[in-house]
Write a protein that holds these residues in place. Structure first.
Motif, mmCIF file in Angstrom:
data_model
loop_
_atom_site.group_PDB
_atom_site.id
_atom_site.type_symbol
_atom_site.label_atom_id
_atom_site.label_comp_id
_atom_site.label_asym_id
_atom_site.label_seq_id
_atom_site.Cartn_x
_atom_site.Cartn_y
_atom_site.Cartn_z
ATOM 1 N N LEU A 593 0.799 -1.250 -0.075
ATOM 2 C CA LEU A 593 -0.059 -0.132 -0.195
ATOM 3 C C LEU A 593 0.824 1.224 -0.035
ATOM 4 O O LEU A 593 0.602 2.161 -0.757
ATOM 5 N N ARG A 594 2.069 1.155 0.707
ATOM 6 C CA ARG A 594 2.874 2.400 0.704
ATOM 7 C C ARG A 594 3.473 2.532 -0.711
ATOM 8 O O ARG A 594 3.616 3.957 -1.040
ATOM 9 N N LEU A 595 3.774 1.553 -1.340
ATOM 10 C CA LEU A 595 4.459 1.604 -2.683
ATOM 11 C C LEU A 595 3.580 2.183 -3.778
ATOM 12 O O LEU A 595 3.590 3.049 -4.437
ATOM 13 N N LEU A 596 2.265 1.845 -3.359
ATOM 14 C CA LEU A 596 1.181 2.280 -4.666
ATOM 15 C C LEU A 596 0.848 3.614 -4.321
ATOM 16 O O LEU A 596 0.536 4.399 -5.153
ATOM 17 N N ALA A 597 0.757 3.860 -3.023
ATOM 18 C CA ALA A 597 0.374 5.455 -2.661
ATOM 19 C C ALA A 597 1.134 6.441 -2.678
ATOM 20 O O ALA A 597 0.991 7.643 -2.356
ATOM 21 N N ALA A 598 2.585 6.091 -3.004
ATOM 22 C CA ALA A 598 3.588 7.014 -3.160
ATOM 23 C C ALA A 598 3.405 8.026 -4.373
ATOM 24 O O ALA A 598 3.493 9.293 -4.175
ATOM 25 N N ASP A 599 2.682 7.645 -5.266
ATOM 26 C CA ASP A 599 2.212 8.724 -6.259
ATOM 27 C C ASP A 599 0.822 8.742 -6.820
ATOM 28 O O ASP A 599 0.267 9.134 -7.654
ATOM 29 N N LEU A 600 0.047 8.127 -5.791
ATOM 30 C CA LEU A 600 -1.445 8.205 -5.852
ATOM 31 C C LEU A 600 -1.892 9.480 -5.192
ATOM 32 O O LEU A 600 -1.643 9.500 -4.029
ATOM 33 N N SER A 601 -3.296 9.936 -5.592
ATOM 34 C CA SER A 601 -3.708 11.011 -4.998
ATOM 35 C C SER A 601 -5.257 10.711 -4.873
ATOM 36 O O SER A 601 -5.877 10.585 -5.672
ATOM 37 N N GLU A 613 -10.112 0.011 -4.066
ATOM 38 C CA GLU A 613 -9.827 -1.626 -4.164
ATOM 39 C C GLU A 613 -8.588 -2.236 -3.260
ATOM 40 O O GLU A 613 -9.011 -3.261 -2.810
ATOM 41 N N VAL A 614 -7.690 -1.489 -3.045
ATOM 42 C CA VAL A 614 -6.679 -2.283 -2.254
ATOM 43 C C VAL A 614 -7.299 -2.411 -0.559
ATOM 44 O O VAL A 614 -6.921 -3.346 0.060
ATOM 45 N N MET A 615 -7.654 -1.214 -0.213
ATOM 46 C CA MET A 615 -8.370 -1.287 0.952
ATOM 47 C C MET A 615 -9.505 -2.424 1.213
ATOM 48 O O MET A 615 -9.555 -2.993 2.324
ATOM 49 N N ARG A 616 -10.455 -2.675 0.142
ATOM 50 C CA ARG A 616 -11.332 -3.652 0.303
ATOM 51 C C ARG A 616 -10.621 -5.088 0.268
ATOM 52 O O ARG A 616 -10.922 -6.004 1.006
ATOM 53 N N LEU A 617 -9.434 -5.145 -0.562
ATOM 54 C CA LEU A 617 -8.743 -6.339 -0.406
ATOM 55 C C LEU A 617 -8.065 -6.489 0.868
ATOM 56 O O LEU A 617 -8.004 -7.887 1.559
ATOM 57 N N ASN A 618 -7.549 -5.514 1.545
ATOM 58 C CA ASN A 618 -6.932 -5.659 2.766
ATOM 59 C C ASN A 618 -8.053 -6.096 3.812
ATOM 60 O O ASN A 618 -7.829 -7.091 4.703
#
Length: 727
Positions: A593-601, A613-618
């Motif tokens: 999640l940290r790697l994905l969120a590094a450039d996501l807004s 989607e990531v939070m639901r998978l989590n």
């Protein structure tokens, strides 16, 4: 007059508490740089500027961080020097062969720096660019290669020694205090998030931001832990306690995530009877948490832990009474919602208490010795102490490989430019390109860091010109040199305490000594200064272009591979051996999640869709893990597992239906199996309560709750409208 005295007293008190430590850090850094420079001239070392640069790189605000960084810098310097000498010996007269070997070594070290974290990553960076610092001058003068390597090692070790001694004996600032402050801050933020959950739930977009904030605080806490390990024997003794606290914090966070989702679900009109009847109970819990938060802030750890224990016992009794009074008045869905609230709330309180005790054992181990039992007898499943290590984080292999390839391309481009143009400052450009490409590959936003570094290099170059033209010709003797250098040497630590300018501080601190400080007996050469400055700026520009063009941060290939790995975590949670699995999942999910969120807004609709989607998978994987733990929990009779009979008949077929790549939306096969398990769970015979499993709910109700959690999250993947679940 009394008002002025009060204001003056408050000013000096604030200065002592906040600003004095910063001023001490500035003074210590500048003093260590000047002492190292004096010793370098005294010992007639080849590169006094390297000693000063090492002091700036190693010097940190806390003693443990200085020792840790010094240790790994020494290891990296030694390893890089050895590799440089081996390359020179292997390719004594072949520049292309030497540069190819150097590029491969730099690529390997960059991949290692991208894979590891904390100061272990820094050791890989040092090993990479030390090979260039030693190898390029040695390749140009092979007869003196060993002398060049020894000289470089001597310069670095002197800088390390001076910085370490200065940090340890002059107003030492222990890292242990900062570690405890960070642990208290993380607990305060956790309790703040808990209060928001109990006030009606946190919306999904806000929860994502809170989750990312928690990840950064956990990483910072683990970084301080690794530094405190070098600081003192007490820090080494507390190392395992910090790991345990991090693990307990992550487990409590997972339970809070499920509880937040369920409390938001209770806002539906069909579940209004459950929400209304439980409001008073949840409000009373929230008031207790406010008191606990205040007690933690005041340092009353024992009182807070005792109050949490009382709250846990009282909540069990109140929830039991609530379930008995409402059971006949609710329909099937409402009873399931009530049971879900009971299970998730009590599990969260139990795991929060574990976290609170771990925190108390870190701060006052003499007062809190025994940890409370784990909920649902998880200890008999896990069997060993939990710990969380972030030194070797789970990393998608694409990121280390792309970082290695980028570094090799940068080295190749600058080297070929040097060889084809016979540029006198070409070796300096190659060295700086190696340094920056390896160093910034470890940064979350390397392009922004390169821009800051470029500004620092330009400022250092202009300052060095000013110093060399106006100050240096008028200086005679070391005292005057030190006095002239002092204003410039104070700039890097001053910038370093401004987080926004850390890249500029690094650029100025590294390159000003390189440009401005003359060697012992070395004449001033303005043409060499101009050539070297141009080389450094060109290298920064090329590295920036490389980070922009070659696998830039957030490229679709890396993002898709990380998202694929995150989806694969659901299958891992469903089918991997259970031993220590929850710890592994928590670490991996947070890293991805940290790697994905590094450039996501979250403000961008497409990025927000990925984060949801990531939070639901989590949430789905957490529900599966807790169900599997529940199935293997031990009952009162030794060896008996009351829910194991559900596993073969209902759960195993469901978990085996997960495809290798979790599909969004879910496949028809998985949806059919999920419906079958839901129908079977609804018709399970009612059983009596087994207090070894849960103090209130019988085994059949426990099973229904987790199947319901899994079904609820899974079905959200098939909902066409995101807005329906965006609240």
């Amino acid at each position: 007059m009394s008002t002025l005295n009060l204001a003056s007293r408050q000013y000096w008190q604030s200065f002592y508490q906040h600003d004095l430590q910063t001023w001490i850090f500035w003074a210590k850094t500048a003093a260590a740089a000047l002492i190292g420079l004096w010793l370098a001239y005294r010992f007639q070392l080849d590169s006094p500027s390297t000693v000063v640069i090492t002091v700036f790189i190693v010097m940190q605000s806390r003693n443990g961080m200085v020792l840790a960084k010094s240790f790994y810098r020494a290891i990296g310097t030694i390893a890089g020097s050895i590799v440089a000498l081996l390359l020179v010996a292997t390719f004594p007269d072949e520049r292309l062969g030497f540069l190819a070997g150097l590029a491969l070594w730099v690529g390997f070290c960059t991949a290692g720096a991208r894979y590891f974290r904390n100061f272990q990553a820094y050791a890989f960076v040092l090993a990479g660019y030390t090979a260039a610092l030693v190898g390029l001058p040695a390749a140009l003068d092979p007869e003196h290669a060993f002398y060049i390597g020894v000289a470089r090692l001597s310069d670095v070790m002197l800088g390390i020694m001076v910085a370490s001694v200065m940090s340890a004996i002059v107003f030492p600032q222990p890292l242990e205090d900062l570690l405890q402050q960070t642990a208290q801050t993380r607990l305060q933020h956790f309790l703040r998030n808990t209060l928001r959950v109990l006030q009606g739930g946190v919306p999904r977009a806000d929860w994502i931001a809170l989750h990312l904030e928690a990840i950064q605080e956990i990483l910072q806490l683990d970084s301080y832990r690794s530094g405190a390990f070098f600081e003192s024997s007490r820090g080494r003794r507390k190392n395992m306690r910090v790991r345990q606290m991090i693990a307990d914090m992550m487990f409590a966070s997972g339970s809070l995530h499920l509880l937040n989702s369920h409390i938001r679900r209770l806002q539906r009109d069909t579940l209004a009877p459950v929400r209304i009847k439980s409001e008073n109970l949840i409000d009373s819990i929230r008031l207790d948490f406010q008191e606990i938060q205040q007690q933690i802030q005041n340092g009353e750890i024992i009182t807070a832990e005792n109050q949490l224990q009382s709250l846990q016992n009282r909540t069990v009794q109140q929830l039991d009474e609530l379930r008995i009074s409402l059971l006949d008045d609710l329909n099937a869905d409402q009873r399931l919602a009530l049971d879900s609230l009971i299970l998730l709330l009590l599990r969260f309180l139990a795991e929060l208490r574990r976290y609170m005790v771990s925190y108390g054992q870190l701060l006052c181990p003499e007062a809190i010795k025994a940890a409370p039992p784990l909920p649902l007898a998880i200890a008999r499943v896990q069997e060993k102490h939990w710990h969380a290590s972030f030194d070797r984080p789970p990393t998608e292999i694409a990121q280390p490989l792309s970082a290695a390839l980028r570094s090799m391309v940068v080295v190749a481009v600058v080297s070929l430019f040097w060889l084809n143009t016979a540029w006198p400052s070409g070796p300096e450009a190659v060295i700086i390109a190696v340094v920056l490409s390896a160093l910034f590959s470890t940064f979350p936003n390397p392009l922004a860091s390169v821009r800051q570094m470029g500004f620092g290099v330009l400022t250092a170059f202009l300052s060095a010109l000013l110093f060399s033209l106006e100050f240096l010709p008028r200086i005679s003797g070391f005292p005057m040199l030190a006095l002239a250098l002092l204003p410039f040497l104070l700039i890097p630590p001053w910038l370093l305490t401004r987080t926004r300018w850390s890249g500029t501080a690094a650029g100025f601190g590294i390159f000003f000594p390189l440009f401005a400080i003359p060697g012992d007996g070395q004449e001033i050469s303005y043409s060499a200064l101009l050539n070297n400055g141009t080389a450094q700026l060109l290298a920064v520009f090329i590295v920036g272009i490389a980070f922009y063009l070659i696998f830039p941060v957030g490229n679709s290939w890396e993002r898709e591979r990380i998202l694929k790995r995150f989806r694969g975590l659901v299958r891992v949670a469903a089918q991997a051996p259970l031993f220590n699995l929850r710890n592994q999942f928590q670490a991996e999910s947070r890293e991805y999640l940290r790697l994905l969120a590094a450039d996501l807004s979250p403000q961008q609709a497409s990025d927000l869709k990925i984060l949801r989607e990531v939070m639901r998978l989590n949430e789905l994987a957490e529900g599966i893990l807790q169900l599997r733990i529940l199935l293997h929990a031990q009952a009162e009779m030794a060896g008996e597992q009351p829910l194991s009979r559900y596993e073969a008949q209902y759960v195993t077929p469901l978990l085996e239906a997960f495809p290798k790549k979790y599909e969004v939306p879910m496949s028809a096969n998985y949806e059919n199996r999920l419906c079958a398990v839901m129908d079977a769970a609804a018709n399970l015979p009612v059983e009596t309560v087994d207090t070894a499993l849960h103090p209130i709910l019988p085994p059949d109700a426990l099973f229904r709750v987790y199947v319901h959690v899994i079904a609820s999250v899974s079905r959200r993947f098939s909902v066409a409208s995101e807005a329906e679940h965006a609240r």
